[in-house]
Scaffold this motif. Structure first.
Motif, PDB file in Angstrom:
ATOM      1  N   ALA A 184       4.192 -21.650  22.269  1.00 49.68           N
ATOM      2  CA  ALA A 184       2.763 -20.734  22.244  1.00 49.68           C
ATOM      3  C   ALA A 184       1.168 -21.983  22.520  1.00 49.68           C
ATOM      4  N   VAL A 185       1.998 -23.177  22.411  1.00 46.55           N
ATOM      5  CA  VAL A 185       1.187 -24.351  23.743  1.00 46.55           C
ATOM      6  C   VAL A 185       1.720 -24.069  24.670  1.00 46.55           C
ATOM      7  N   LEU A 186       2.486 -23.748  25.699  1.00 42.46           N
ATOM      8  CA  LEU A 186       2.964 -23.330  26.661  1.00 42.46           C
ATOM      9  C   LEU A 186       2.139 -22.389  27.144  1.00 42.46           C
ATOM     10  N   GLY A 187       1.623 -21.366  26.615  1.00 44.58           N
ATOM     11  CA  GLY A 187       1.136 -20.345  27.104  1.00 44.58           C
ATOM     12  C   GLY A 187      -0.079 -20.664  26.588  1.00 44.58           C
ATOM     13  N   ARG A 188      -0.174 -21.093  25.579  1.00 43.36           N
ATOM     14  CA  ARG A 188      -2.007 -21.469  25.547  1.00 43.36           C
ATOM     15  C   ARG A 188      -2.991 -22.340  26.636  1.00 43.36           C
ATOM     16  N   ILE A 189      -1.464 -23.552  27.344  1.00 38.30           N
ATOM     17  CA  ILE A 189      -1.223 -23.880  28.753  1.00 38.30           C
ATOM     18  C   ILE A 189      -2.274 -23.310  29.258  1.00 38.30           C
ATOM     19  N   ALA A 190      -0.794 -22.222  29.300  1.00 40.79           N
ATOM     20  CA  ALA A 190      -1.226 -21.433  31.292  1.00 40.79           C
ATOM     21  C   ALA A 190      -2.016 -19.993  30.563  1.00 40.79           C
ATOM     22  N   ILE A 191      -2.571 -20.014  29.455  1.00 36.50           N
ATOM     23  CA  ILE A 191      -3.803 -18.752  29.919  1.00 36.50           C
ATOM     24  C   ILE A 191      -5.407 -19.977  30.121  1.00 36.50           C
ATOM     25  N   GLY A 192      -5.273 -20.977  30.349  1.00 34.97           N
ATOM     26  CA  GLY A 192      -5.790 -21.726  30.656  1.00 34.97           C
ATOM     27  C   GLY A 192      -6.277 -22.174  32.169  1.00 34.97           C
ATOM     28  N   LYS A 193      -5.115 -21.774  32.474  1.00 35.59           N
ATOM     29  CA  LYS A 193      -5.275 -22.417  34.100  1.00 35.59           C
ATOM     30  C   LYS A 193      -4.873 -20.716  34.820  1.00 35.59           C
ATOM     31  N   THR A 194      -5.281 -20.106  34.501  1.00 43.41           N
ATOM     32  CA  THR A 194      -4.969 -18.631  34.730  1.00 43.41           C
ATOM     33  C   THR A 194      -6.058 -18.567  35.576  1.00 43.41           C
ATOM     34  N   ARG A 195      -6.806 -17.944  36.360  1.00 42.11           N
ATOM     35  CA  ARG A 195      -7.387 -17.393  37.716  1.00 42.11           C
ATOM     36  C   ARG A 195      -7.489 -15.565  37.156  1.00 42.11           C
ATOM     37  N   PHE A 196      -9.336 -15.825  35.819  1.00 45.60           N
ATOM     38  CA  PHE A 196      -9.279 -14.630  35.899  1.00 45.60           C
ATOM     39  C   PHE A 196     -10.462 -13.778  36.910  1.00 45.60           C
ATOM     40  N   ASP A 197     -10.204 -12.305  37.334  1.00 42.62           N
ATOM     41  CA  ASP A 197     -11.477 -11.808  38.173  1.00 42.62           C
ATOM     42  C   ASP A 197     -11.687 -10.632  37.873  1.00 42.62           C
ATOM     43  N   GLN A 198     -13.201  -9.507  38.211  1.00 41.89           N
ATOM     44  CA  GLN A 198     -13.340  -8.003  37.779  1.00 41.89           C
ATOM     45  C   GLN A 198     -14.112  -7.751  38.609  1.00 41.89           C
ATOM     46  N   VAL A 199     -13.690  -6.377  39.236  1.00 44.18           N
ATOM     47  CA  VAL A 199     -14.271  -6.224  40.561  1.00 44.18           C
ATOM     48  C   VAL A 199     -14.255  -4.551  40.099  1.00 44.18           C
ATOM     49  N   GLY A 200     -15.746  -4.561  39.761  1.00 40.80           N
ATOM     50  CA  GLY A 200     -15.802  -3.446  39.171  1.00 40.80           C
ATOM     51  C   GLY A 200     -15.629  -2.939  37.738  1.00 40.80           C
TER      52      GLY A 200
ATOM     53  N   GLU B  23     -12.543  -2.777  37.069  1.00 45.02           N
ATOM     54  CA  GLU B  23     -11.374  -3.176  37.293  1.00 45.02           C
ATOM     55  C   GLU B  23     -10.570  -4.516  36.457  1.00 45.02           C
ATOM     56  N   PHE B  24     -10.200  -5.090  35.926  1.00 51.77           N
ATOM     57  CA  PHE B  24      -9.763  -6.856  35.084  1.00 51.77           C
ATOM     58  C   PHE B  24      -8.856  -7.068  36.095  1.00 51.77           C
ATOM     59  N   PHE B  25      -8.718  -8.319  36.343  1.00 55.27           N
ATOM     60  CA  PHE B  25      -6.720  -8.613  37.416  1.00 55.27           C
ATOM     61  C   PHE B  25      -6.848  -9.980  36.634  1.00 55.27           C
ATOM     62  N   PHE B  26      -6.465 -10.830  36.818  1.00 55.04           N
ATOM     63  CA  PHE B  26      -6.077 -12.018  36.864  1.00 55.04           C
ATOM     64  C   PHE B  26      -4.279 -12.441  37.081  1.00 55.04           C
ATOM     65  N   THR B  27      -4.730 -13.787  37.540  1.00 58.15           N
ATOM     66  CA  THR B  27      -3.286 -14.461  38.069  1.00 58.15           C
ATOM     67  C   THR B  27      -2.988 -15.724  37.633  1.00 58.15           C
ATOM     68  N   PRO B  28      -1.107 -15.079  36.902  1.00 56.83           N
ATOM     69  CA  PRO B  28      -1.048 -16.759  35.756  1.00 56.83           C
ATOM     70  C   PRO B  28      -0.763 -18.007  36.576  1.00 56.83           C
ATOM     71  N   HIS B  29      -0.829 -18.635  36.317  1.00 60.20           N
ATOM     72  CA  HIS B  29      -0.295 -19.922  36.212  1.00 60.20           C
ATOM     73  C   HIS B  29       1.004 -19.873  36.602  1.00 60.20           C
ATOM     74  N   ALA B  30       1.610 -19.902  37.896  1.00 59.38           N
ATOM     75  CA  ALA B  30       3.000 -19.784  38.403  1.00 59.38           C
ATOM     76  C   ALA B  30       3.406 -21.045  37.862  1.00 59.38           C
ATOM     77  N   PRO B  31       3.750 -22.166  37.902  1.00 61.82           N
ATOM     78  CA  PRO B  31       4.170 -22.883  36.758  1.00 61.82           C
ATOM     79  C   PRO B  31       5.075 -23.304  35.553  1.00 61.82           C
ATOM     80  N   ILE B  32       3.592 -22.672  35.177  1.00 67.71           N
ATOM     81  CA  ILE B  32       4.892 -22.689  33.218  1.00 67.71           C
ATOM     82  C   ILE B  32       5.224 -21.396  33.360  1.00 67.71           C
TER      83      ILE B  32
END
Length: 175
Positions: free
Chosen positions: A74-90, A92-101
């Motif tokens: 849960a802690v690792l997931g919380r850290i990863a979501i904090g480092k995730t890149r979020f985008d909205q195009v129109g 549509e919602f997109f995200f780029t996960p923080h790959a290392p975690i």
């Protein structure tokens, strides 16, 4: 039961395909689909409950391993979501996960499953029934489940924060 070489010949390509698919999803931009995030929030707790019941009946120490892995994930997931890149195009919602975690968590689980598969197929440990009740396996699965549950919760929270407000319907006039 299938002979070991046939079983391995069928299983290994399937597992490799899933590993490549998982790595690709951990490193590239993805479309956010609320049904997928909600499915994660249903699937993993159900699987945790099943493993907890099996672990409690056969090896209570394994249940402690599962409980120890969940908060770490849960802690690792919380850290990863904090480092995730979020985008909205129109709309549509997109995200780029923080790959290392995500990659580390997935690799840890895949390495454990590979070791367990090695034990069963090569060392001939078919008599051992503790595949899902091994404390180490359940610690690692707890990390994986905690990570995915926490990450899915973070994605749903982001979607809720950025979703456009739903237009309210005007009240019908009273006669």
């Amino acid at each position: 039961m299938l002979p070991t070489p046939v079983f391995a010949a069928v299983l290994v390509p399937l597992v490799l395909w899933r590993v490549v698919s998982r790595v690709r999803r951990l490193t590239t931009r993805q479309r956010s689909k609320t049904w997928r995030h909600r499915t994660t929030l249903v699937f993993f707790p159900l699987l945790l409950a099943v493993l907890a019941v099996v672990g409690l009946r056969t090896n209570p120490i394994a249940l402690a391993g599962l409980a120890a892995g969940l908060p770490v994930g849960a802690v690792l997931g919380r850290i990863a979501i904090g480092k995730t890149r979020f985008d909205q195009v129109g709309t549509e919602f997109f995200f780029t996960p923080h790959a290392p975690i995500g990659f580390a968590v997935a690799l840890l689980f895949m390495a454990r499953m590979a070791w367990r598969g090695y034990e069963f197929l090569v060392l001939g440990s078919f008599a051992h029934r503790e595949f899902v009740t091994s404390p180490l396996t359940l610690v690692i699965f707890g990390v994986l489940a905690g990570y995915y549950i926490s990450y899915a919760l973070g994605l749903l929270a982001w979607r809720k924060r950025t979703a456009p407000p739903v237009p309210s319907t005007p009240a019908m006039p009273q006669p």
